[in-house]
Design a protein around this motif. Structure first.
Motif, PDB file in Angstrom:
ATOM      1  N   LYS A   1       0.836  -1.206   0.000  1.00 23.83           N
ATOM      2  CA  LYS A   1       0.000   0.000   0.000  1.00 23.83           C
ATOM      3  C   LYS A   1       0.871   1.257   0.000  1.00 23.83           C
ATOM      4  O   LYS A   1       0.417   2.340  -0.343  1.00 23.83           O
ATOM      5  CB  LYS A   1      -0.918   0.016   1.222  1.00 23.83           C
ATOM      6  N   LEU A   2       2.142   1.077   0.462  1.00 23.05           N
ATOM      7  CA  LEU A   2       3.110   2.163   0.469  1.00 23.05           C
ATOM      8  C   LEU A   2       4.336   1.737  -0.326  1.00 23.05           C
ATOM      9  O   LEU A   2       4.717   0.554  -0.317  1.00 23.05           O
ATOM     10  CB  LEU A   2       3.565   2.479   1.902  1.00 23.05           C
ATOM     11  N   SER A   3       4.979   2.692  -0.978  1.00 23.04           N
ATOM     12  CA  SER A   3       6.263   2.390  -1.613  1.00 23.04           C
ATOM     13  C   SER A   3       7.340   2.381  -0.534  1.00 23.04           C
ATOM     14  O   SER A   3       7.148   2.909   0.574  1.00 23.04           O
ATOM     15  CB  SER A   3       6.605   3.438  -2.668  1.00 23.04           C
ATOM     16  N   SER A   4       8.484   1.814  -0.858  1.00 21.68           N
ATOM     17  CA  SER A   4       9.565   1.720   0.126  1.00 21.68           C
ATOM     18  C   SER A   4      10.058   3.103   0.534  1.00 21.68           C
ATOM     19  O   SER A   4      10.347   3.350   1.709  1.00 21.68           O
ATOM     20  CB  SER A   4      10.717   0.889  -0.440  1.00 21.68           C
ATOM     21  N   GLN A   5      10.148   4.021  -0.404  1.00 23.52           N
ATOM     22  CA  GLN A   5      10.626   5.361  -0.079  1.00 23.52           C
ATOM     23  C   GLN A   5       9.600   6.113   0.763  1.00 23.52           C
ATOM     24  O   GLN A   5       9.956   6.839   1.708  1.00 23.52           O
ATOM     25  CB  GLN A   5      10.911   6.151  -1.356  1.00 23.52           C
ATOM     26  N   GLU A   6       8.328   5.940   0.476  1.00 21.60           N
ATOM     27  CA  GLU A   6       7.284   6.569   1.286  1.00 21.60           C
ATOM     28  C   GLU A   6       7.327   6.055   2.721  1.00 21.60           C
ATOM     29  O   GLU A   6       7.197   6.822   3.683  1.00 21.60           O
ATOM     30  CB  GLU A   6       5.904   6.292   0.673  1.00 21.60           C
ATOM     31  N   ALA A   7       7.523   4.756   2.864  1.00 26.01           N
ATOM     32  CA  ALA A   7       7.603   4.161   4.202  1.00 26.01           C
ATOM     33  C   ALA A   7       8.804   4.710   4.966  1.00 26.01           C
ATOM     34  O   ALA A   7       8.704   5.065   6.149  1.00 26.01           O
ATOM     35  CB  ALA A   7       7.695   2.637   4.089  1.00 26.01           C
ATOM     36  N   PHE A   8       9.956   4.790   4.289  1.00 27.92           N
ATOM     37  CA  PHE A   8      11.166   5.312   4.935  1.00 27.92           C
ATOM     38  C   PHE A   8      10.952   6.755   5.372  1.00 27.92           C
ATOM     39  O   PHE A   8      11.308   7.135   6.498  1.00 27.92           O
ATOM     40  CB  PHE A   8      12.351   5.217   3.966  1.00 27.92           C
ATOM     41  N   ASN A   9      10.366   7.557   4.512  1.00 26.23           N
ATOM     42  CA  ASN A   9      10.131   8.966   4.841  1.00 26.23           C
ATOM     43  C   ASN A   9       9.177   9.119   6.027  1.00 26.23           C
ATOM     44  O   ASN A   9       9.383   9.974   6.903  1.00 26.23           O
ATOM     45  CB  ASN A   9       9.574   9.704   3.623  1.00 26.23           C
ATOM     46  N   GLN A  10       8.140   8.298   6.058  1.00 26.11           N
ATOM     47  CA  GLN A  10       7.190   8.376   7.171  1.00 26.11           C
ATOM     48  C   GLN A  10       7.861   7.991   8.490  1.00 26.11           C
ATOM     49  O   GLN A  10       7.628   8.628   9.524  1.00 26.11           O
ATOM     50  CB  GLN A  10       5.975   7.485   6.896  1.00 26.11           C
TER      51      GLN A  10
END
Length: 679
Positions: free
Chosen positions: A640-649
């Protein structure tokens, strides 16, 4: 292991027929061998592979429940005093220990000479007087001496905490300081040329003494102008840090020919007319035969005698050998040129040296070299490691709200400080329909089975195995077994070996960067590999208890009052990072890195090559923070999230942000010791 007591060594000895070696002297690491990830976390240098950055020698500030605790002059909170177990040698010999290990990394020849000779004497002479030996060894190098764990844990004594470097032998205190002299109270005899170190919480200075005069309680010392006497004050501790007289004697042990070790030789000679002289030489381990170039002939004058031949072969002072036995079957009246006898002696030394240094190739048995594996893709899932019953209740709340997350959770690992909450936690997980696992302690000592019995009574679905003793204990049980990072799997041979011992999967070691992990994944069944994608790196895992040492007057769990149950403790490093300290069920402490590490950006590649087991590890999160973090990673695993989005969050959620640790460090591991030796 260095952390074993004499009683524990005795138990181990009675239950194995293997030879035992015990570490008896030298720099004492605070972490268990193979369980220190601090050097890796700080700079990509693996302490577990000989690249220690000596992080335990750094100064730290103690924070208790968020408030800095004033420890006055104590700041080296995880720097143990050096081990000195010479007084325990008679008992260790009695227990049947086969080998005694002395640490000598980067030490000088005087240290090696002093320590080796004193321990050799202690092994050979059970009535040896130890005090003078201990003082000598302390002068050559010491951070303060203590018997380590040989008499069990003693948290108040193991770590002095006021210093972390060499000081020498503590010999007294400063009584008074005049414009020209320092008066010290001591019973130790002192000499001009001795080196001294004066220390308290305010200053540390040292220098060599020029003049020494005896006084009523000790000595009056006069130093040169290079030592500022204004920095020396009454009540400072005085250490003897150098002694020319001692160093000169130690120097003789490895420079004077008559003091060097000699290897005894037995020589037998056969000398017959018209035949070559045959020399048989035995050094106790090897035997060689040498023949003269010329045949023996009848002498016109000065025939060869046994005495002349023996004297000609005995001149070995230039070598490591000495002649101790000589036999000759020599016919009378024969001649052999002195040049031949000299050549025979030279050839004998050369041949013996060659034989003695020759090594046999190491045979490692039948090991199949790794072959590249074809990755098989499986549905990626997250295993979740939780450390409190509140964490379990938080996960329950999340899953009751979003039931679809269950499909992306492979298991929930319980890693509680106390076993009393095992049963209620497992009950909640089973009611949620989740696969439940309980982690063992990372270290197992003789008779430490209480934790295992608590696990058995809780009846989880599986067990996270953290040491080989636990694997042996549970191997024939009905539980499913999973290997943890503490097994230090960094190559395919050890991975396959432990999988074949019955482990369902193994969490790869934290001692690798992404490049090394990727190399390993090419040669193993990736469906059986687990990779931790979010964690606070467990830097030190140690027998030393910070809680007991600095928050109590107790030496062990019996008298410490268990401050670990009442307080949240952090160690702040020189950079201002606060590292949490947690105790396990056996009171062993782990220091967790302040900044969490995330491998979120690496997950797409790992999924592509067949890795399906990923782990999230909680530490001290509040319920609210844990909910947010779990949501991010479950959304990442379910795509549901990309890896970069998850890292940023995650970077926004964490107090200090989040980083990739050493995972993206692209430097290859280099053996600096080999580089130094080549240089």
């Amino acid at each position: 292991g260095r952390e074993n007591s004499l009683d524990e060594i005795a138990l181990i000895k009675t239950n194995t027929n293997k030879e035992l070696e015990v570490f008896v002297h030298g720099a004492l690491c605070v972490a268990y061998s193979g369980q220190c990830f601090t050097s890796e976390a700080l700079g990509g240098r693996s302490a577990n592979r000989g690249q220690c950055a000596q992080s335990c020698r750094f100064d730290y500030q103690l924070f208790v429940d968020g408030t800095k605790k004033n420890l006055v002059d104590k700041k080296y909170l995880v720097s143990p005093q050096d081990l000195c177990g010479i007084k325990e040698i008679p008992k260790l010999v009695e227990l049947g220990v086969d080998s005694f290990k002395v640490e000598g990394r980067l030490k000088g020849p005087e240290y090696v000479s002093c320590v080796a000779s004193n321990y050799r004497q202690a092994i050979d002479d059970q009535q040896m007087q130890f005090d003078s030996a201990i003082e000598q060894m302390a002068v050559t190098y010491s951070r303060g001496f203590y018997s380590g764990w040989l008499h069990g844990v003693s948290h108040q004594n193991l770590v002095d905490a006021t210093f972390s470097n060499k000081r020498g032998a503590l010999i007294g205190t400063v009584e008074a300081v005049t414009r020209q002299e320092v008066h010290i109270k001591t019973t130790t005899e002192l000499f001009p040329g001795d080196g001294f170190y004066f220390a308290d919480q305010h200053s540390q200075v040292g220098g060599k003494v020029h003049e020494v005069r005896k006084s009523l309680n000790g000595h009056k010392l006069k130093f040169g102008r290079e030592l500022n006497l204004k920095l020396i004050r009454p009540q400072q501790k005085v250490y003897l840090s150098a002694r020319d007289k001692l160093y000169k004697e130690l120097n003789k042990s490895y420079t004077q020919k008559e003091k060097l070790k000699r290897i005894p030789l037995s020589i037998e000679v056969i000398a017959k007319e018209n035949q070559k002289l045959i020399l048989s030489v035995n050094d106790g381990q090897n035997e060689i035969k040498i023949c003269s170039d010329s045949k023996l002939i009848v002498a016109n004058s000065k025939p060869l005698t046994c005495e002349h031949l023996q004297n000609g072969l005995a001149g070995l002072s230039h070598s490591a050998y000495q002649l101790t036995s000589f036999k000759a079957d020599l016919e009378e009246g024969l001649f052999l040129h002195n040049k031949e006898i000299k050549r025979l002696k030279q050839l004998m030394v050369e041949r013996l040296n060659q034989v003695r240094v020759k090594t046999s190739p190491l045979t490692i048995g039948s090991v199949n070299l790794p072959q590249q594996c074809q990755p098989k893709k499986h549905k990626a899932k997250l295993s979740i490691l939780l450390r409190t019953i509140e964490h379990v209740l938080t996960l329950e709340k999340l899953l009751l709200k979003t039931d679809s997350y269950k499909d992306f959770i492979s298991m929930v690992i319980i890693d509680f400080e106390f076993g009393k909450n095992f049963i209620p936690a497992i009950k909640i997980l089973k009611e949620l329909g989740l696969f439940s696992v309980i982690a063992t302690t990372r270290i197992l000592k003789p008779k430490e089975y209480h934790n295992f019995r608590l696990i058995e009574r809780a009846k989880p679905d599986g067990i996270l195995i953290r040491n080989l003793g636990a694997l042996n204990y549970f191997q024939k049980s009905s539980f499913k077994l999973f290997g943890d990072f503490s097994l230090n799997i960094t190559n395919s041979i050890s991975f396959d070996y432990l999988i074949n011992k019955g482990l369902e999967s193994i969490c790869l070691s934290y001692d690798m960067n992404a490049k090394q992990v990727n190399n390993l994944l090419q040669y193993i069944d990736t469906s059986k590999a687990e990779i931790t994608i979010h964690q606070y790196m467990p830097e030190f895992h140690m027998e030393h208890c910070v809680f007991a040492a600095f928050l109590s007057q107790g030496n062990s769990f019996r008298d410490c009052g268990k401050p670990c149950e009442k307080h949240l403790v952090h160690l702040e490093d020189m950079y201002g990072n606060k590292h949490e300290i947690k105790a396990d069920q056996e009171c062993r402490n782990t220091m967790f890195k302040a900044i969490p590490q995330s491998a979120a950006t690496l997950i797409p590649h790992w999924k592509e090559i067949g890795v399906s087991n990923f782990r999230f590890e909680a530490l001290q999160e509040s319920r609210e923070d844990l909910l947010k973090k779990l949501t991010v990673y479950l959304d990442l695993i379910s795509e549901k999230l990309s890896s970069q989005e998850a890292f940023n969050q995650m970077d926004h959620l964490e107090n200090y942000g989040v980083n990739t640790g050493q995972l993206l460090n692209k430097k290859d591991y280099q053996d600096r010791k080999k580089q130094i030796s080549k240089a």
